[in-house]
Design a protein around this motif. Structure first.
Motif, short mmCIF file in Angstrom:
data_model
loop_
_atom_site.label_atom_id
_atom_site.label_comp_id
_atom_site.label_asym_id
_atom_site.label_seq_id
_atom_site.Cartn_x
_atom_site.Cartn_y
_atom_site.Cartn_z
N SER A 145 0.83 -1.21 0.00
CA SER A 145 0.00 0.00 0.00
C SER A 145 0.86 1.26 0.00
O SER A 145 0.50 2.27 -0.61
CB SER A 145 -0.93 0.00 1.21
N LEU A 146 2.00 1.20 0.68
CA LEU A 146 2.88 2.37 0.73
C LEU A 146 3.42 2.69 -0.67
O LEU A 146 3.39 3.85 -1.09
CB LEU A 146 4.04 2.10 1.69
N VAL A 147 3.87 1.69 -1.39
CA VAL A 147 4.40 1.93 -2.73
C VAL A 147 3.31 2.46 -3.65
O VAL A 147 3.54 3.39 -4.43
CB VAL A 147 5.00 0.63 -3.30
N SER A 148 2.12 1.91 -3.56
CA SER A 148 1.04 2.36 -4.44
C SER A 148 0.67 3.81 -4.21
O SER A 148 0.24 4.51 -5.12
CB SER A 148 -0.19 1.47 -4.26
N LYS A 149 0.85 4.29 -2.97
CA LYS A 149 0.47 5.68 -2.66
C LYS A 149 1.55 6.69 -3.02
O LYS A 149 1.25 7.84 -3.31
CB LYS A 149 0.14 5.79 -1.16
N ILE A 150 2.82 6.29 -3.01
CA ILE A 150 3.88 7.28 -3.21
C ILE A 150 4.60 7.16 -4.54
O ILE A 150 5.36 8.06 -4.91
CB ILE A 150 4.92 7.21 -2.07
N LYS A 151 4.36 6.08 -5.30
CA LYS A 151 5.18 5.85 -6.49
C LYS A 151 4.96 6.91 -7.57
O LYS A 151 5.83 7.11 -8.43
CB LYS A 151 4.92 4.46 -7.05
N ASP A 152 3.82 7.59 -7.59
CA ASP A 152 3.57 8.62 -8.60
C ASP A 152 3.75 10.02 -8.05
O ASP A 152 3.27 11.00 -8.63
CB ASP A 152 2.16 8.45 -9.17
N THR A 153 4.43 10.15 -6.92
CA THR A 153 4.67 11.45 -6.31
C THR A 153 6.15 11.79 -6.36
O THR A 153 6.99 10.97 -6.74
CB THR A 153 4.20 11.47 -4.84
N SER A 154 6.47 13.00 -5.94
CA SER A 154 7.88 13.42 -5.91
C SER A 154 8.69 12.65 -4.88
O SER A 154 9.93 12.70 -4.90
CB SER A 154 7.96 14.92 -5.61
N LEU A 155 8.01 11.92 -3.99
CA LEU A 155 8.72 11.16 -2.96
C LEU A 155 9.53 10.01 -3.56
O LEU A 155 10.49 9.53 -2.95
CB LEU A 155 7.73 10.61 -1.94
#
Length: 411
Positions: free
Chosen positions: A188-198
């Motif tokens: 879930s963590l990867v799915s939430k941040i993978k398309d962000t600047s993070l």
């Protein structure tokens, strides 16, 4: 000799510890031991990386962290053609060739990989610990009757693309990009941040040892055995004084950008579910250590640097440590060689591994008996650690070559 070096790879991580920072389990480190006999080296490349995520406490860990597996840990040997580690070595060798940095090759290696994630009410910490332990060949670039010229360009490299290995426990894993293991620990963590600047912070390539490309002429030149003895003493073990002619070393340590032993590598802010999240990555202060038998000096040809060292006059100076290497390996990982020379051996027994495999400390005593067969006797046995899960007890046996045994061998 080929098989000897392949078995020795397993214990090289334990051999080099002289320039580790105070927390021995964490470092960004290069260590190398060059052999005169056939122009090869044993080496270890270790990186520890910490990534932190900070978010408002009202954004609880449940929405951002769904930890399926808090940690992933495995060890691979390139002798197994099915695990993909040989392909990783091929890519590193290709990089050496393309950059014309070095003609050296990583022939075989052992990989130790660990990743973990810990979540809290307002932050999460990701930790990656990777050690690549290769046998390096093709180091001699020139040689005559008295000396050899050794390539040292292989001490640094950085891989940009994916490096896929196959594990029995977790399936395929890209050891170079953090997302690969993180998806198995917290999808879930990867799915939430993978398309962000993070992503720029969290998923930076891991196998980056470019810091050790600093010219060796700027590294500290010292007598290897004196420094090792000093560091053993600083670890509250025992003072030992191996023969000063055993070797020379080139050591590198850069804390210019560090804060309490680590420095900020990257920092980004991004929006996740409408909340501001701060991602930061940290690396430990880098240290490098390159050892070669006998006296040596640097030679520069153009932009390339080489180490010139005299050929060994006595083959026995190489044979004895090699024989001890090949016999003590049978007790790894319960027992490792912390230090070895013609006259001194330091063994380390790890309580965690011994109790896990045997429920007692027999491996440690068996290893001591094995070294005794080569004419060594025990000077002192000491221990460190608290006996806890995070800080298990470690036993050290400091052994020295019996003078009478050595004289008998000479005759």
């Amino acid at each position: 000799m080929e098989s000897l070096y392949q078995t020795c790879l397993l214990i090289i991580v334990g051999l080099f510890f002289a320039l580790c920072i105070s927390n021995e389990s964490m470092a960004i480190q290069f260590n190398g031991l060059i052999s005169h006999e056939n122009g090869t080296a044993l080496a270890s490349f270790k990186i520890d990386k910490i990534i932190t995520l900070e978010y408002p406490s009202k954004y609880t860990t449940d929405p951002i962290l769904d930890i399926s597996n808090p940690s992933i840990e495995f060890t691979l040997n390139s002798s197994d053609n099915s695990n993909g580690l040989k392909n990783v070595l091929d890519k590193i060798n290709e990089l050496f060739s393309l950059k014309d940095q070095s003609q050296a090759k990583f022939d075989s290696a052992i990989l130790q990989y660990k990743a973990s994630v810990i979540g809290g009410p307002s932050n999460a910490t990701l930790y990656y610990d990777i050690s690549l332990v290769p046998k390096v060949s093709n180091l001699i670039v020139d040689s005559n009757q008295t000396s050899s010229l050794f390539d040292v360009g292989w001490r640094s490299f950085a891989i940009e693309g994916p490096l896929i290995v196959n594990t029995q426990e977790y399936g395929p894993i890209d050891i170079n990009y953090p997302y690969s293991a993180l998806e198995k620990m917290s999808p879930s963590l990867v799915s939430k941040i993978k398309d962000t600047s993070l992503t720029e912070v969290v998923n930076e390539p891991l196998l980056n040892f470019e810091r050790f490309s600093e010219p060796v002429s700027k590294w500290k030149f010292t007598n290897m055995t004196k420094e090792v003895a000093s560091n053993i003493s600083n670890m509250d073990m025992i003072k030992i004084n191996p023969k000063p002619e055993d070797g020379t070393s080139y050591s590198f340590y850069d804390d210019s950008n560090s804060n309490n032993g680590r420095y900020l590598q990257n920092l980004k802010y991004g929006l996740v579910d409408g909340f501001s999240v701060r991602a930061a990555s940290y690396l430990l202060t880098p240290s490098g250590y390159l050892q070669i038998d006998g006296q040596s000096h640097l030679i520069k040809k153009g932009d390339a640097e080489y180490i010139s060292a005299p050929k060994e006059s006595s083959k026995s100076q190489i044979d004895l440590p090699s024989k001890i290497f090949s016999t003590v390996i049978q007790y790894y990982p319960a027992v490792t060689l912390e230090f070895i020379s013609d006259s001194t051996v330091v063994l380390k027994g790890d309580e965690k591994f011994m109790l896990k495999s045997e429920n007692d400390l027999r491996s440690f005593w068996k290893a001591i008996d094995t070294v005794k067969q080569f004419g060594f006797s025990v000077d002192e046995i000491t221990e460190s650690g608290l006996g806890s899960v995070g800080n298990p007890t470690r036993f050290y046996a400091v052994m020295s070559l019996d003078v009478d045994f050595e004289e008998n061998m000479d005759h």
